[in-house]
Design a protein around this motif. Sequence first.
Motif, PDB file in Angstrom:
ATOM      1  N   MET A   1     -14.992 -13.364  54.331  1.00  9.41           N
ATOM      2  CA  MET A   1     -16.665 -13.178  53.245  1.00  9.41           C
ATOM      3  C   MET A   1     -15.693 -13.789  52.568  1.00  9.41           C
ATOM      4  N   LEU A   3     -17.731 -13.020  48.422  1.00  6.33           N
ATOM      5  CA  LEU A   3     -18.803 -11.275  48.125  1.00  6.33           C
ATOM      6  C   LEU A   3     -19.006 -12.673  46.765  1.00  6.33           C
ATOM      7  N   ARG A  58     -23.211 -12.972  50.145  1.00  2.00           N
ATOM      8  CA  ARG A  58     -22.015 -12.802  50.833  1.00  2.00           C
ATOM      9  C   ARG A  58     -22.057 -14.548  51.673  1.00  2.00           C
ATOM     10  N   ASP A  61     -21.707 -16.385  56.200  1.00  2.00           N
ATOM     11  CA  ASP A  61     -22.339 -15.583  56.973  1.00  2.00           C
ATOM     12  C   ASP A  61     -23.328 -17.101  58.307  1.00  2.00           C
ATOM     13  N   ILE A  69     -26.693  -9.580  50.698  1.00  2.00           N
ATOM     14  CA  ILE A  69     -26.638  -8.729  50.974  1.00  2.00           C
ATOM     15  C   ILE A  69     -27.309  -7.520  50.213  1.00  2.00           C
ATOM     16  N   ILE A  94     -28.334  -2.063  48.847  1.00  2.00           N
ATOM     17  CA  ILE A  94     -27.262  -3.340  49.627  1.00  2.00           C
ATOM     18  C   ILE A  94     -27.726  -2.761  51.172  1.00  2.00           C
ATOM     19  N   ASP A  97     -25.846  -3.271  56.775  1.00  2.00           N
ATOM     20  CA  ASP A  97     -24.932  -4.115  57.481  1.00  2.00           C
ATOM     21  C   ASP A  97     -23.658  -3.892  56.190  1.00  2.00           C
ATOM     22  N   ALA A  98     -23.959  -3.981  55.772  1.00  2.00           N
ATOM     23  CA  ALA A  98     -23.254  -4.830  54.363  1.00  2.00           C
ATOM     24  C   ALA A  98     -22.538  -3.730  53.412  1.00  2.00           C
ATOM     25  N   ARG A  99     -23.281  -2.156  53.779  1.00  2.00           N
ATOM     26  CA  ARG A  99     -22.756  -1.325  52.959  1.00  2.00           C
ATOM     27  C   ARG A  99     -21.319  -0.622  52.987  1.00  2.00           C
ATOM     28  N   SER A 101     -18.652  -3.151  51.949  1.00  2.00           N
ATOM     29  CA  SER A 101     -18.186  -4.733  51.399  1.00  2.00           C
ATOM     30  C   SER A 101     -17.410  -4.369  50.031  1.00  2.00           C
ATOM     31  N   ALA A 103     -20.012  -5.065  47.846  1.00  2.00           N
ATOM     32  CA  ALA A 103     -20.928  -5.347  46.817  1.00  2.00           C
ATOM     33  C   ALA A 103     -21.699  -4.492  45.821  1.00  2.00           C
TER      34      ALA A 103
END
Length: 166
Positions: A1, A3, A58, A61, A69, A94, A97-99, A101, A103
């Motif tokens: 992935m 970002l 990201r 995916d 995200i 965010i 599911d992306a916390r 990461s 971001a």
Amino acid sequence: MTLSIRPAAPADVPVIHRFVRELAAFEQAPDSVESTEAMLHEALFGARPAAEALIAERSGDQGGEDSAIGFAIFYTTFSTWTGRRGIWLDDLYITPDARGSGAGAALLKAIAGLAVDRGCARFEWWVLDWNTPAIDFYRAKGAVAQDEWTVQRVSGDALLTLAGRR
């Protein structure tokens, strides 16, 4: 992935509006969102924009396509005490599911960089007093509570550090 952070485009308005509604639900105020996609489009991309937005994406995916995200919406403020502009972060969100990461940190860093580049004295925002994970995250980034207002501020060396300039 991978970002990436990029400026929002008009085509992002539907996802920004969805994120605003998700944020309101998280903040236990799902019925408080009055904005529409048309209102956000005008505020961000109209003749006299009131705010700016960044999108966290990201790649890699779902078959290699980029996916949004998270986002941040911010605008310029002014302080008579410093005689300089500032940046006010209105929303940072965010997806669940992306916390974790990176971001959120990347969005903060990007806005801090804009603040430094624009000669701003401050980068500030509010956080709900019950949102302990967010408060801990902001403290780790150098934010200092302005308890009488529950406002977060990054300035001086902390702003330069957050912007990756130190």
